[in-house]
Design a protein around this motif. Structure first.
Motif, PDB file in Angstrom:
ATOM      1  N   ARG A  57      -4.982  47.795  40.277  1.00  0.00           N
ATOM      2  CA  ARG A  57      -4.762  46.280  40.020  1.00  0.00           C
ATOM      3  C   ARG A  57      -4.542  45.714  41.636  1.00  0.00           C
ATOM      4  N   VAL A  58      -5.242  44.649  41.629  1.00  0.00           N
ATOM      5  CA  VAL A  58      -5.116  43.659  42.770  1.00  0.00           C
ATOM      6  C   VAL A  58      -4.123  42.752  42.690  1.00  0.00           C
ATOM      7  N   PHE A  59      -3.093  42.798  43.596  1.00  0.00           N
ATOM      8  CA  PHE A  59      -1.830  41.728  43.413  1.00  0.00           C
ATOM      9  C   PHE A  59      -2.464  40.684  44.347  1.00  0.00           C
ATOM     10  N   PRO A  60      -1.989  39.486  43.905  1.00  0.00           N
ATOM     11  CA  PRO A  60      -2.297  38.038  44.696  1.00  0.00           C
ATOM     12  C   PRO A  60      -1.759  37.960  45.876  1.00  0.00           C
ATOM     13  N   LYS A  61      -2.343  37.165  47.016  1.00  0.00           N
ATOM     14  CA  LYS A  61      -1.751  36.728  48.080  1.00  0.00           C
ATOM     15  C   LYS A  61      -0.525  35.958  48.042  1.00  0.00           C
ATOM     16  N   GLN A  62       0.188  35.864  49.104  1.00  0.00           N
ATOM     17  CA  GLN A  62       1.417  34.970  48.877  1.00  0.00           C
ATOM     18  C   GLN A  62       2.340  35.563  47.787  1.00  0.00           C
ATOM     19  N   SER A  63       2.497  36.835  48.147  1.00  0.00           N
ATOM     20  CA  SER A  63       3.563  37.824  47.356  1.00  0.00           C
ATOM     21  C   SER A  63       4.355  38.427  48.427  1.00  0.00           C
ATOM     22  N   LEU A  64       5.640  38.873  47.642  1.00  0.00           N
ATOM     23  CA  LEU A  64       6.316  39.765  48.716  1.00  0.00           C
ATOM     24  C   LEU A  64       6.316  41.130  48.192  1.00  0.00           C
ATOM     25  N   THR A  65       6.547  42.233  49.078  1.00  0.00           N
ATOM     26  CA  THR A  65       6.685  43.621  48.475  1.00  0.00           C
ATOM     27  C   THR A  65       8.027  44.214  48.933  1.00  0.00           C
ATOM     28  N   ILE A  66       8.404  44.851  48.135  1.00  0.00           N
ATOM     29  CA  ILE A  66       9.935  45.630  48.366  1.00  0.00           C
ATOM     30  C   ILE A  66       9.770  47.118  47.969  1.00  0.00           C
TER      31      ILE A  66
ATOM     32  N   PHE B 128       8.427  42.841  53.021  1.00  0.00           N
ATOM     33  CA  PHE B 128       7.150  42.250  53.751  1.00  0.00           C
ATOM     34  C   PHE B 128       6.608  40.951  52.871  1.00  0.00           C
ATOM     35  N   TYR B 129       6.049  40.125  53.697  1.00  0.00           N
ATOM     36  CA  TYR B 129       5.431  38.686  53.015  1.00  0.00           C
ATOM     37  C   TYR B 129       3.935  39.390  53.056  1.00  0.00           C
ATOM     38  N   ARG B 130       3.056  38.950  52.024  1.00  0.00           N
ATOM     39  CA  ARG B 130       1.588  39.427  52.017  1.00  0.00           C
ATOM     40  C   ARG B 130       0.716  38.260  51.949  1.00  0.00           C
ATOM     41  N   GLY B 131       0.002  37.790  52.963  1.00  0.00           N
ATOM     42  CA  GLY B 131      -0.623  36.897  52.812  1.00  0.00           C
ATOM     43  C   GLY B 131      -2.115  36.986  52.351  1.00  0.00           C
ATOM     44  N   TYR B 132      -2.415  38.158  51.899  1.00  0.00           N
ATOM     45  CA  TYR B 132      -3.556  38.642  51.203  1.00  0.00           C
ATOM     46  C   TYR B 132      -3.591  39.520  50.113  1.00  0.00           C
ATOM     47  N   GLU B 133      -4.659  39.681  49.278  1.00  0.00           N
ATOM     48  CA  GLU B 133      -4.716  40.566  48.173  1.00  0.00           C
ATOM     49  C   GLU B 133      -4.574  42.014  48.683  1.00  0.00           C
ATOM     50  N   PHE B 134      -3.720  42.627  47.843  1.00  0.00           N
ATOM     51  CA  PHE B 134      -3.681  44.088  48.035  1.00  0.00           C
ATOM     52  C   PHE B 134      -3.369  44.980  46.822  1.00  0.00           C
ATOM     53  N   GLY B 135      -3.458  46.233  46.931  1.00  0.00           N
ATOM     54  CA  GLY B 135      -2.773  47.149  45.946  1.00  0.00           C
ATOM     55  C   GLY B 135      -1.560  47.833  46.501  1.00  0.00           C
ATOM     56  N   ALA B 136      -0.901  48.405  45.535  1.00  0.00           N
ATOM     57  CA  ALA B 136       0.379  48.971  46.010  1.00  0.00           C
ATOM     58  C   ALA B 136       0.632  50.171  44.997  1.00  0.00           C
ATOM     59  N   GLY B 137       1.326  51.371  45.722  1.00  0.00           N
ATOM     60  CA  GLY B 137       1.721  52.431  45.002  1.00  0.00           C
ATOM     61  C   GLY B 137       3.093  52.368  44.031  1.00  0.00           C
ATOM     62  N   ASP B 138       3.192  53.262  43.449  1.00  0.00           N
ATOM     63  CA  ASP B 138       4.476  53.388  42.582  1.00  0.00           C
ATOM     64  C   ASP B 138       5.786  53.255  43.380  1.00  0.00           C
ATOM     65  N   ASP B 139       5.712  53.461  44.554  1.00  0.00           N
ATOM     66  CA  ASP B 139       7.012  53.301  45.360  1.00  0.00           C
ATOM     67  C   ASP B 139       7.296  51.681  45.908  1.00  0.00           C
ATOM     68  N   THR B 140       6.482  51.012  45.441  1.00  0.00           N
ATOM     69  CA  THR B 140       6.519  49.665  45.949  1.00  0.00           C
ATOM     70  C   THR B 140       6.453  48.610  45.032  1.00  0.00           C
ATOM     71  N   GLY B 141       7.507  47.596  44.930  1.00  0.00           N
ATOM     72  CA  GLY B 141       7.509  46.737  43.992  1.00  0.00           C
ATOM     73  C   GLY B 141       6.735  45.144  44.334  1.00  0.00           C
ATOM     74  N   VAL B 142       6.253  44.619  43.624  1.00  0.00           N
ATOM     75  CA  VAL B 142       5.480  43.204  44.166  1.00  0.00           C
ATOM     76  C   VAL B 142       6.122  41.951  43.313  1.00  0.00           C
ATOM     77  N   PHE B 143       6.326  40.947  43.909  1.00  0.00           N
ATOM     78  CA  PHE B 143       6.866  39.882  43.493  1.00  0.00           C
ATOM     79  C   PHE B 143       6.214  38.709  43.733  1.00  0.00           C
ATOM     80  N   TRP B 144       6.058  37.552  42.904  1.00  0.00           N
ATOM     81  CA  TRP B 144       5.157  36.562  43.419  1.00  0.00           C
ATOM     82  C   TRP B 144       5.556  35.348  42.189  1.00  0.00           C
ATOM     83  N   ASN B 145       5.173  34.131  42.653  1.00  0.00           N
ATOM     84  CA  ASN B 145       5.820  32.908  41.856  1.00  0.00           C
ATOM     85  C   ASN B 145       4.320  32.204  41.818  1.00  0.00           C
ATOM     86  N   ASP B 146       3.410  31.829  41.081  1.00  0.00           N
ATOM     87  CA  ASP B 146       2.143  31.287  40.857  1.00  0.00           C
ATOM     88  C   ASP B 146       2.522  29.788  41.364  1.00  0.00           C
ATOM     89  N   LYS B 147       3.640  29.441  41.456  1.00  0.00           N
ATOM     90  CA  LYS B 147       3.991  27.893  41.893  1.00  0.00           C
ATOM     91  C   LYS B 147       4.314  27.751  43.337  1.00  0.00           C
TER      92      LYS B 147
END
Length: 383
Positions: A263-272, A279-298
């Motif tokens: 799964r490709v997560f969107p840029k402008q996201s946070l990972t915890i 961390f803030y992510r200004g690029y698209e990325f993938g993530a392992g099961d030890d990482t949560g991804v948080f974003w708001n389309d707006k």
């Protein structure tokens, strides 16, 4: 410089870890919550890869105190840091002390660099240990001194000085190209900073009016999209172009670029991650099961996201570890105090505040850089 070194009879020799360092020791802080903060005291260092591992100064004297001019290695992160001052640390940190010589800033930074190249293979799934360190070999510069080969500390000092000069030149070019030299605050910057300062002043008109204030907001309100990454073992990862994020702070958690169908997560996201590293992510990325991804389309403003990243990180730091892992599903009802105007989240204020803070930080950096450049030129001109 290396050609000159070799032409003068110098050579690079491989030495075992035990030939260079004393037996490895470990810190004994098992619970960071027991540490008592103090303006003046011992440095407490951990496995963070920011600020040279420094967390805060503490007054605790019941823990093992390590002398400065040592090197520490994070067992889970595999990151090494030179420590100039006395410190206490956790049981997850290994402490290295040289066997037959003393470290200083130059040798400390040099040996840290040499070690980092050897430690890249370690991570929280392949932790560093004293036994594994013994299996390392370090390539070091040697010269003849009489009939004996000794470490060439003069070369090491010159090597580090050259690296520092090159980095300053690179920084100077970067500041110029990105126009970050403009650190002068505008009237709006000053207004925003003043507004932020008043947030902690209960008697200020800002608080009394209740128009602008800090108020708690849930994670799910800030980020309607909350997902956990999926497991992808290192042995199954193939080379590609997609940054893949796992738990840890090294390289902000990016372990490599992969070509797997994930799964490709969107840029402008946070990972915890499971340890609360944010961390803030200004690029698209993938993530392992030890990482949560948080974003708001707006929410697409990177500055506002950096503000929220800092707020969230400060709230989570020190609360999670291997015995208490954080999962994205646990965070939905977490609350964070964020600026609000007329009971609406004020993203514009957050963005403006980060821009103003960047100028304050850049100001010190630009002034420091200018002084370093002037000092370097003075040395060069005087040669």
């Amino acid at each position: 410089m290396e050609e000159e070194f070799e032409a003068s009879g110098g050579e690079w020799l491989k030495k075992s870890f035990d030939e260079i360092f004393k037996p490895v020791r470990r810190g004994d802080v098992t619970n960071q919550l027991t540490l008592k903060g103090a303006k003046e005291g011992l440095n407490f260092v951990a496995q963070n890869d920011t600020n040279n591992g420094f967390v805060k100064t503490v007054s605790n004297d019941e823990y093992k105190v390590f002398k400065g001019n040592s090197i520490i290695i994070g067992r889970q992160t595999g990151i090494a840091y030179y420590q100039a001052n006395d410190f206490v640390t956790t049981d997850g940190v290994l402490v290295l002390e040289p066997l037959e010589f003393d470290l200083n800033r130059y040798t400390g930074l040099f040996f840290t660099t040499v070690l980092l190249k050897q430690l890249q293979k370690f991570s929280y799934t392949n932790t560093v240990s004293a036994q594994k360190l013994k299996e390392l070999s370090l390539c070091l510069p040697y010269k003849m001194e009489g009939v004996k080969k000794v470490i060439d500390f003069c070369f090491i000092k010159k090597y580090i000085e050259t690296l520092e000069a090159e980095r300053i030149e690179t920084l100077e070019a970067y500041l110029t190209v990105t126009n970050l030299r403009d650190y002068h605050l505008t009237k709006n910057d000053e207004k925003v900073l003043d507004k932020f300062e008043k947030l902690s002043d209960t008697k200020s008109r800002v608080e009394e009016s209740e128009v602008f204030r800090l108020s708690p907001v849930t994670m799910l309100t800030l980020f309607p999209n909350i997902h956990q990454g999926r497991r992808l073992k290192k042995d199954d990862q193939i080379n590609g172009d997609l940054p893949f994020v796992m738990a840890g702070t090294t390289n902000t958690g990016v372990v490599r670029n992969i070509g797997n169908d994930v799964r490709v997560f969107p840029k402008q996201s946070l990972t915890i991650d499971i340890f609360g590293n944010t961390f803030y992510r200004g690029y698209e990325f993938g993530a392992g099961d030890d990482t949560g991804v948080f974003w708001n389309d707006k929410m697409k403003d990177s500055k506002a996201l950096l503000y929220l990243k800092t707020v969230i990180e400060k709230s989570l730091v020190g609360k999670y570890d291997f015995g208490s892992k954080l999962r994205a599903s646990q965070t939905h009802n977490f609350k964070f105090d964020v600026p609000q105007t007329n009971n609406q989240i004020d993203y514009q204020f957050m963005s403006d505040f980060i821009r103003a803070v960047e100028k304050l930080v850049i100001k010190d950096l630009v002034i420091w850089t200018d002084k370093k450049i002037a000092a370097t030129k003075e040395v060069v001109d005087g040669v």
